[in-house]
Scaffold this motif. Structure first.
Motif, PDB file in Angstrom:
ATOM      1  N   UNK A 156       3.375   5.825   3.507  1.00  0.00           N
ATOM      2  CA  UNK A 156       2.573   7.038   3.339  1.00  0.00           C
ATOM      3  C   UNK A 156       3.478   8.250   3.490  1.00  0.00           C
ATOM      4  N   UNK A 157       3.366   9.177   2.559  1.00  0.00           N
ATOM      5  CA  UNK A 157       4.202  10.372   2.626  1.00  0.00           C
ATOM      6  C   UNK A 157       3.477  11.560   2.002  1.00  0.00           C
ATOM      7  N   UNK A 158       3.863  12.743   2.436  1.00  0.00           N
ATOM      8  CA  UNK A 158       3.421  13.977   1.785  1.00  0.00           C
ATOM      9  C   UNK A 158       4.621  14.710   1.210  1.00  0.00           C
ATOM     10  N   UNK A 159       5.690  13.963   0.905  1.00  0.00           N
ATOM     11  CA  UNK A 159       6.907  14.560   0.360  1.00  0.00           C
ATOM     12  C   UNK A 159       7.266  14.004  -1.017  1.00  0.00           C
ATOM     13  N   UNK A 160       6.340  13.334  -1.676  1.00  0.00           N
ATOM     14  CA  UNK A 160       6.630  12.688  -2.962  1.00  0.00           C
ATOM     15  C   UNK A 160       6.288  13.628  -4.115  1.00  0.00           C
ATOM     16  N   UNK A 161       7.184  14.544  -4.389  1.00  0.00           N
ATOM     17  CA  UNK A 161       6.982  15.489  -5.499  1.00  0.00           C
ATOM     18  C   UNK A 161       7.138  14.743  -6.831  1.00  0.00           C
ATOM     19  N   UNK A 162       6.285  14.962  -7.807  1.00  0.00           N
ATOM     20  CA  UNK A 162       5.216  15.965  -7.878  1.00  0.00           C
ATOM     21  C   UNK A 162       3.845  15.439  -7.472  1.00  0.00           C
ATOM     22  N   UNK A 163       3.780  14.432  -6.656  1.00  0.00           N
ATOM     23  CA  UNK A 163       2.575  13.743  -6.199  1.00  0.00           C
ATOM     24  C   UNK A 163       2.282  12.580  -7.149  1.00  0.00           C
ATOM     25  N   UNK A 164       2.561  11.378  -6.664  1.00  0.00           N
ATOM     26  CA  UNK A 164       2.441  10.178  -7.486  1.00  0.00           C
ATOM     27  C   UNK A 164       1.173   9.390  -7.205  1.00  0.00           C
TER      28      UNK A 164
ATOM     29  N   UNK B 272       0.855  -1.191   0.000  1.00  0.00           N
ATOM     30  CA  UNK B 272       0.000   0.000   0.000  1.00  0.00           C
ATOM     31  C   UNK B 272       0.890   1.239   0.000  1.00  0.00           C
ATOM     32  N   UNK B 273       0.820   2.014  -1.070  1.00  0.00           N
ATOM     33  CA  UNK B 273       1.628   3.226  -1.204  1.00  0.00           C
ATOM     34  C   UNK B 273       0.725   4.447  -1.348  1.00  0.00           C
ATOM     35  N   UNK B 274       0.936   5.427  -0.480  1.00  0.00           N
ATOM     36  CA  UNK B 274       0.253   6.718  -0.568  1.00  0.00           C
ATOM     37  C   UNK B 274       1.357   7.756  -0.777  1.00  0.00           C
ATOM     38  N   UNK B 275       1.627   8.059  -2.026  1.00  0.00           N
ATOM     39  CA  UNK B 275       2.778   8.887  -2.391  1.00  0.00           C
ATOM     40  C   UNK B 275       2.289  10.269  -2.809  1.00  0.00           C
ATOM     41  N   UNK B 276       1.945  11.065  -1.832  1.00  0.00           N
ATOM     42  CA  UNK B 276       1.361  12.379  -2.081  1.00  0.00           C
ATOM     43  C   UNK B 276       2.380  13.480  -1.805  1.00  0.00           C
ATOM     44  N   UNK B 277       2.009  14.687  -2.220  1.00  0.00           N
ATOM     45  CA  UNK B 277       2.856  15.851  -1.954  1.00  0.00           C
ATOM     46  C   UNK B 277       2.004  16.978  -1.386  1.00  0.00           C
ATOM     47  N   UNK B 278       2.473  17.544  -0.291  1.00  0.00           N
ATOM     48  CA  UNK B 278       1.839  18.719   0.301  1.00  0.00           C
ATOM     49  C   UNK B 278       2.922  19.780   0.515  1.00  0.00           C
ATOM     50  N   UNK B 279       2.610  20.995   0.127  1.00  0.00           N
ATOM     51  CA  UNK B 279       3.569  22.084   0.275  1.00  0.00           C
ATOM     52  C   UNK B 279       3.654  22.524   1.737  1.00  0.00           C
ATOM     53  N   UNK B 280       4.688  23.302   2.032  1.00  0.00           N
ATOM     54  CA  UNK B 280       4.781  23.894   3.364  1.00  0.00           C
ATOM     55  C   UNK B 280       3.606  24.823   3.611  1.00  0.00           C
TER      56      UNK B 280
END
Length: 375
Positions: A243-251, A160-168
């Motif tokens: 799970x991450x919110x650091x996977x630019x550009x959001x996968x 299970x991969x949650x590879x998201x990106x959230x800005x500061x």
């Protein structure tokens, strides 16, 4: 047959999620928003204006739930506030005699969530549900049906991969974001809990969790922006959770389930692979066949939108006096598993999910929400 009157809904919390539920209700013949609750009056007013623009009756607005409940005329309360307030508000509504729907997660700690579960057990005539709309996705339904029928054979592993990106700027946009008290966690509790819920729906209750968390890509937050865990299940199956919110550009999100007779892959809420040994040699696209079968077996009155589908089931459960398809216990297990990840990362050792459910770690929860090491 006489069409039943719509259930009278109060939406508590008029931010992004509350607005979504209000709009879903405006498109449902089963629901009518009669009350909006938010201490920030302009927020409630904006949602009320949106509803009237959709042709719905103008709802009453309140600054707190107690006032709305005191005025009466409410059948169901939808709790769409900050995660750390969910269980307390749900309990307040439950004790007022109305049905309750809680946005994910059920709460940020097991104690309040367990008290809500105990109160609900004492009121069997009242429905208490937790939003897990992705269980209603055609892709999820197709995989679950295949697993229930044993068509994947012995399930051996899942990813299970949650590879998201959230800005500061996302975290800086509100003081509660990224806090243990109100957000309850970071990439896993806030962003990854829906995917974790599907993993649990497919494989069952985990026995043990071993995890690490880190805060590597953001500043001025208490919680993790990376969580990695290994989950062990009763039959020996292993799953990795990332799970991450650091996977630019959001996968996006990807969930894989593997067994001795088949595998399934869901990516971005779509079924991209379902290959089972028993279907080899059959003509046509197996994915298309499975999706058609899942759609035919979906709850009666299902809509294309999974939020609407879940609300359709909730309304039917209220009218029929039965459990909802996604139960309070489902939400409790998802929360316990998230908490097991954080506790394992904090304590530096494996944590049994059953112990979290039973309250064995409640004293640790009061001392720390979890730790997130900084790189």
């Amino acid at each position: 047959m006489t069409t039943p009157a719509p259930l009278r809904l109060a939406v508590v919390g008029c931010g992004v999620i509350g607005r979504l539920h209000a709009e879903v209700a405006a498109h449902s013949p089963d629901l009518e928003v009669v009350a909006l609750v938010d201490p920030h009056a302009p927020g409630a007013a904006a949602v009320a204006e949106r509803l009237t623009g959709l042709g719905a009756p103008e709802p009453r607005t309140y600054g707190d739930l107690a006032a709305a409940l005191a005025d009466g005329g409410i059948d169901v309360v939808a709790v769409c506030t900050l995660s750390g307030t969910h269980a307390a508000l749900a309990l307040e509504a439950l004790e007022a005699g109305v049905h309750v729907v809680v946005e994910k997660p059920l709460d940020v700690a097991m104690g309040p969530a367990r008290r809500l579960r105990e109160a609900a057990a004492a009121r069997p005539g009242q429905v208490v549900a937790v939003i897990s709309q992705h269980r209603h996705d055609p892709a999820s339904l197709a995989v679950h049906r295949a697993l229930e029928a044993g068509r994947l054979g012995t399930v051996t592993s899942a990813v299970a991969n949650v590879d998201w990106f959230r800005t500061q700027a996302y975290y800086d946009s509100a003081e509660w974001r990224g806090t243990w008290a109100l957000d309850g966690g970071g990439a896993l509790m806030n962003q990854g809990v829906h995917t974790l819920d599907l993993l649990l729906w497919f494989l069952g209750e985990p026995v043990e969790v071993t995890a690490h968390t880190a805060r590597l890509g953001h500043e001025r937050i208490e919680v993790e922006d990376v969580a990695v865990a290994i989950l062990r299940f009763a039959n020996g199956a292993l799953a990795t959770l990332h799970a991450t919110t650091t996977a630019y550009p959001d996968l996006g999100v990807r969930l894989q389930v593997h067994g001795t007779d088949g595998s399934a892959v869901i990516a971005a809420d779509e079924l991209t692979l379902l290959h089972t040994r028993d279907a080899e040699g059959l003509e046509g696209d197996q994915v298309a066949r499975e999706l058609r079968a899942a759609a035919a077996a979906a709850p009666e009155g299902a809509y294309a939108n999974p939020h609407l589908t879940q609300w359709t089931d909730i309304a039917a459960a209220v009218r029929e006096g039965r459990d909802t398809w996604v139960t309070l216990d489902d939400g409790l297990l998802a929360l316990a598993t998230v908490r097991a990840v954080y506790l394992s990362a904090t304590l530096g050792r494996p944590v049994r999910v059953a112990d979290v459910l039973d309250g064995a770690y409640d004293d640790q929860e009061t001392r720390t929400g979890g730790t997130a090491s900084e790189g």
